[in-house]
Motif scaffolding. Structure first.
Motif, short mmCIF file in Angstrom:
data_model
loop_
_atom_site.label_atom_id
_atom_site.label_comp_id
_atom_site.label_asym_id
_atom_site.label_seq_id
_atom_site.Cartn_x
_atom_site.Cartn_y
_atom_site.Cartn_z
N UNK A 1 -18.40 18.09 43.79
CA UNK A 1 -17.37 18.90 43.13
C UNK A 1 -15.98 18.40 43.48
N UNK A 2 -15.77 18.05 44.76
CA UNK A 2 -14.48 17.51 45.19
C UNK A 2 -14.17 16.18 44.53
N UNK A 3 -15.17 15.32 44.44
CA UNK A 3 -14.97 14.02 43.77
C UNK A 3 -14.64 14.24 42.30
N UNK A 4 -15.34 15.17 41.68
CA UNK A 4 -15.08 15.49 40.28
C UNK A 4 -13.66 16.00 40.10
N UNK A 5 -13.19 16.83 41.03
CA UNK A 5 -11.81 17.31 40.96
C UNK A 5 -10.83 16.15 41.03
N UNK A 6 -11.06 15.18 41.93
CA UNK A 6 -10.18 14.02 42.03
C UNK A 6 -10.21 13.19 40.76
N UNK A 7 -11.38 13.04 40.18
CA UNK A 7 -11.51 12.27 38.93
C UNK A 7 -10.83 12.97 37.76
N UNK A 8 -10.70 14.28 37.85
CA UNK A 8 -10.22 15.06 36.70
C UNK A 8 -8.78 14.78 36.32
N UNK A 9 -8.00 14.14 37.20
CA UNK A 9 -6.59 13.97 36.90
C UNK A 9 -6.33 13.00 35.75
N UNK A 10 -7.26 12.13 35.45
CA UNK A 10 -6.99 11.17 34.37
C UNK A 10 -6.78 11.87 33.05
N UNK A 11 -7.59 12.89 32.74
CA UNK A 11 -7.41 13.56 31.45
C UNK A 11 -6.28 14.59 31.49
N UNK A 12 -5.91 15.07 32.67
CA UNK A 12 -4.75 15.95 32.76
C UNK A 12 -3.45 15.17 32.56
N UNK A 13 -3.42 13.95 33.07
CA UNK A 13 -2.20 13.14 32.97
C UNK A 13 -1.96 12.61 31.56
N UNK A 14 -3.01 12.45 30.77
CA UNK A 14 -2.82 11.98 29.40
C UNK A 14 -2.96 13.12 28.39
N UNK A 15 -2.93 14.37 28.91
CA UNK A 15 -2.98 15.57 28.07
C UNK A 15 -4.23 15.64 27.20
N UNK A 16 -5.35 15.19 27.75
CA UNK A 16 -6.64 15.26 27.05
C UNK A 16 -7.60 16.16 27.84
N UNK A 17 -7.13 17.38 28.11
CA UNK A 17 -7.92 18.28 28.94
C UNK A 17 -9.23 18.71 28.30
N UNK A 18 -9.38 18.45 27.00
CA UNK A 18 -10.62 18.77 26.32
C UNK A 18 -11.80 18.06 26.98
N UNK A 19 -11.54 16.87 27.55
CA UNK A 19 -12.61 16.13 28.21
C UNK A 19 -13.14 16.91 29.41
N UNK A 20 -12.25 17.54 30.13
CA UNK A 20 -12.67 18.34 31.27
C UNK A 20 -13.60 19.46 30.84
N UNK A 21 -13.26 20.09 29.72
CA UNK A 21 -14.11 21.16 29.20
C UNK A 21 -15.50 20.62 28.84
N UNK A 22 -15.53 19.43 28.26
CA UNK A 22 -16.81 18.83 27.86
C UNK A 22 -17.68 18.51 29.08
N UNK A 23 -17.06 17.84 30.08
CA UNK A 23 -17.83 17.46 31.28
C UNK A 23 -18.34 18.68 32.02
N UNK A 24 -17.44 19.64 32.23
CA UNK A 24 -17.84 20.84 32.97
C UNK A 24 -18.88 21.65 32.19
N UNK A 25 -18.72 21.66 30.87
CA UNK A 25 -19.69 22.39 30.05
C UNK A 25 -21.08 21.79 30.16
N UNK A 26 -21.15 20.46 30.14
CA UNK A 26 -22.45 19.79 30.26
C UNK A 26 -23.04 20.04 31.65
#
Length: 473
Positions: A336-361
């Motif tokens: 979960x911590x690694x996933x949190x660190x990885x999550x910044x790529x889509x936050x920085x490019x304003x593509x937070x929809x990817x986070x919703x997809x990954x977490x949903x899966x």
């Protein structure tokens, strides 16, 4: 490092002090009574509701407060007004429908539990914004002071009720939480002056467009942590359901040291990520941060496993049968911590929809494991469900992130640390099972030392460290 240390005081040290409640609760509430299972279930629901009621506005506030062309004060005030309104609306609706809600969630005999915790979660959601503002202003001391004041007051009142008054009722814990949360709110009088900067409907519309995928991501993320405890009463039909849930909730507390480390890291790291995104070396910075985060969490994992025979004494003896799931839960927390660190790529490019997809899966995987296996294997399936959910989300985020925002993470170095940890863990498992307590502690301490020695030689040469380094030159 300075900010992480101070935030860590409120997160790691604070939660460690809060662990004093675990032996207190498990001593006063036997596993067979199921009372601690009630606490486990109710706090799982409040964690989920907290994510819903903040609906991604913490991260959104940081993003827009640091965004060119936006007025940071206006962003803060708009966020305050929005979260305050939804929090009040939530409490009003719960009070109106409290009896049907209590029936649905099996608390028809105790609707007061629902009332207490609805106010608590609404206040916590609202406080999240002033707390974020303190982080934005780089004021970790006040942040830590307020967090710790809640914890000390909570511990003191719990001790008065459960020790001095010899109480046994789980509902008292909820009422005490309400008192403490209300007390902390009073100390935000300076930050609440932010209301005077007004409300910008157009700004809120833009912020919500950014935040709703974070909300979906947050719901999926918190479900990865709490869905097993929420679903358990409906999935496990045995007569010992509350006992099983109580055992799982208690032993999971031992593994939560990993969540503490991740949270402390997040408090300091999140503002820095958004502030550093314009620097040329930002990607190297993110890669290095990932590596050192993994090193420290793996070390924490080994320390818990090395001294599990000591740490288990923070819970009642009749809860010890569930200790086998601790390494599974801790491994899930690392991912979960690694996933949190990885999550910044889509936050920085304003593509937070990817986070919703990954977490949903990932959440779907957790639900599947729980639904399929909890009826037969009980809380052990809960632990493996979290492992599967975080693992899948972590892998997907890495693969897709390398396409849209490639970062050269030191995969080989990280892999060596993971393999070394696995080998040392097997050694600890053998020594704990086969040797007397004193001998296993000696052996396990040596094994932890092996990890530390490798890390110092490979990534923390002592002569390069501040203060300490001058003694090794």
């Amino acid at each position: 490092m300075k900010d992480t240390a101070i935030y860590g005081m409120s997160s790691i040290i604070g939660r460690f002090l809060n662990y004093l409640l675990v032996p207190l609760y498990t001593a006063k509430m036997s596993a067979s009574s199921g009372e601690y299972g009630v606490i486990t279930n109710v706090y799982a629901w409040t964690a989920l509701l907290l994510v819903i009621l903040t609906y991604g506005m913490e991260t959104t506030f940081f993003r827009y407060a640091n965004k060119q062309g936006e007025n940071a004060n206006r962003v803060y005030s708009t966020t305050l007004w929005s979260v305050a309104f939804t929090s009040v609306l939530f409490v009003v609706m719960v009070f109106i429908f409290v009896y049907p809600i209590a029936d649905v969630f099996h608390y028809h005999d105790h609707p007061e539990y629902i009332r207490f915790m609805s106010i608590v979660v609404a206040l916590d959601a609202f406080q999240a914004i002033p707390f974020s503002y303190l982080r934005y202003q780089k004021r970790p001391v006040k942040f830590a002071a307020l967090k710790l004041s809640f914890i000390f007051m909570n511990i003191a009142l719990n001790c008065i009720y459960y020790l001095l008054m010899d109480g046994h009722d789980a509902g008292a814990a909820f009422f005490i939480n309400l008192i403490c949360t209300s007390f902390v709110t009073l100390f935000f009088y300076e930050e609440l002056k932010g209301f005077r900067h007004g409300f910008d409907a157009q700004l809120l519309k833009r912020m919500l467009a950014y935040s709703w995928p974070i909300l979906v991501l947050g719901i999926a993320g918190i479900l990865n942590q709490t869905a097993d405890k929420i679903l358990f009463p409906w999935l496990y039909k045995g007569e010992d359901m509350k006992t099983q849930l109580a055992i799982y909730g208690a032993v999971a507390k031992i593994a939560m040291i990993m969540a503490m480390i991740t949270q402390a890291f997040r408090y300091a790291y999140e503002p820095l990520v958004f502030g550093k995104q314009k620097d040329k070396d930002s990607k190297d910075y993110y890669a290095a941060a990932m590596k050192f985060f993994i090193i420290f969490t793996l070390l924490a994992f080994l320390c818990v496993m090395a001294y599990i025979d000591i740490l288990k004494r923070i819970i009642g003896r009749d809860y010890w049968e569930g200790l086998g799931v601790v390494p599974i839960v801790m491994a899930a927390e690392i991912m979960m911590g690694v996933y949190f660190n990885l999550s910044f790529w889509y936050k920085l490019i304003d593509k937070t929809i990817w986070g919703a997809i990954f977490s949903g899966i990932g959440c779907a995987a957790l639900f599947a494991v729980n639904i399929l296996f909890v009826p037969k294997y009980g809380y052990v399936a809960c632990a493996w469900g979290g492992f599967a959910g975080y693992g899948i989300a972590m892998v997907l985020s890495y693969i897709v992130g390398q396409r849209f925002y490639p970062i050269k993470y030191p995969i080989l170095d990280i892999s060596i640390y993971v393999v070394l940890t696995a080998i040392l863990f097997l050694g600890m498992h053998f020594s704990t099972a086969k040797l007397p307590l004193w001998a296993s502690i000696v052996v396990n301490t040596i094994l932890v030392g092996v990890f530390v020695a490798y890390a110092i030689k490979r990534d923390f040469p002592l002569k390069t460290l501040p203060i300490v380094g001058k003694y090794f030159k």
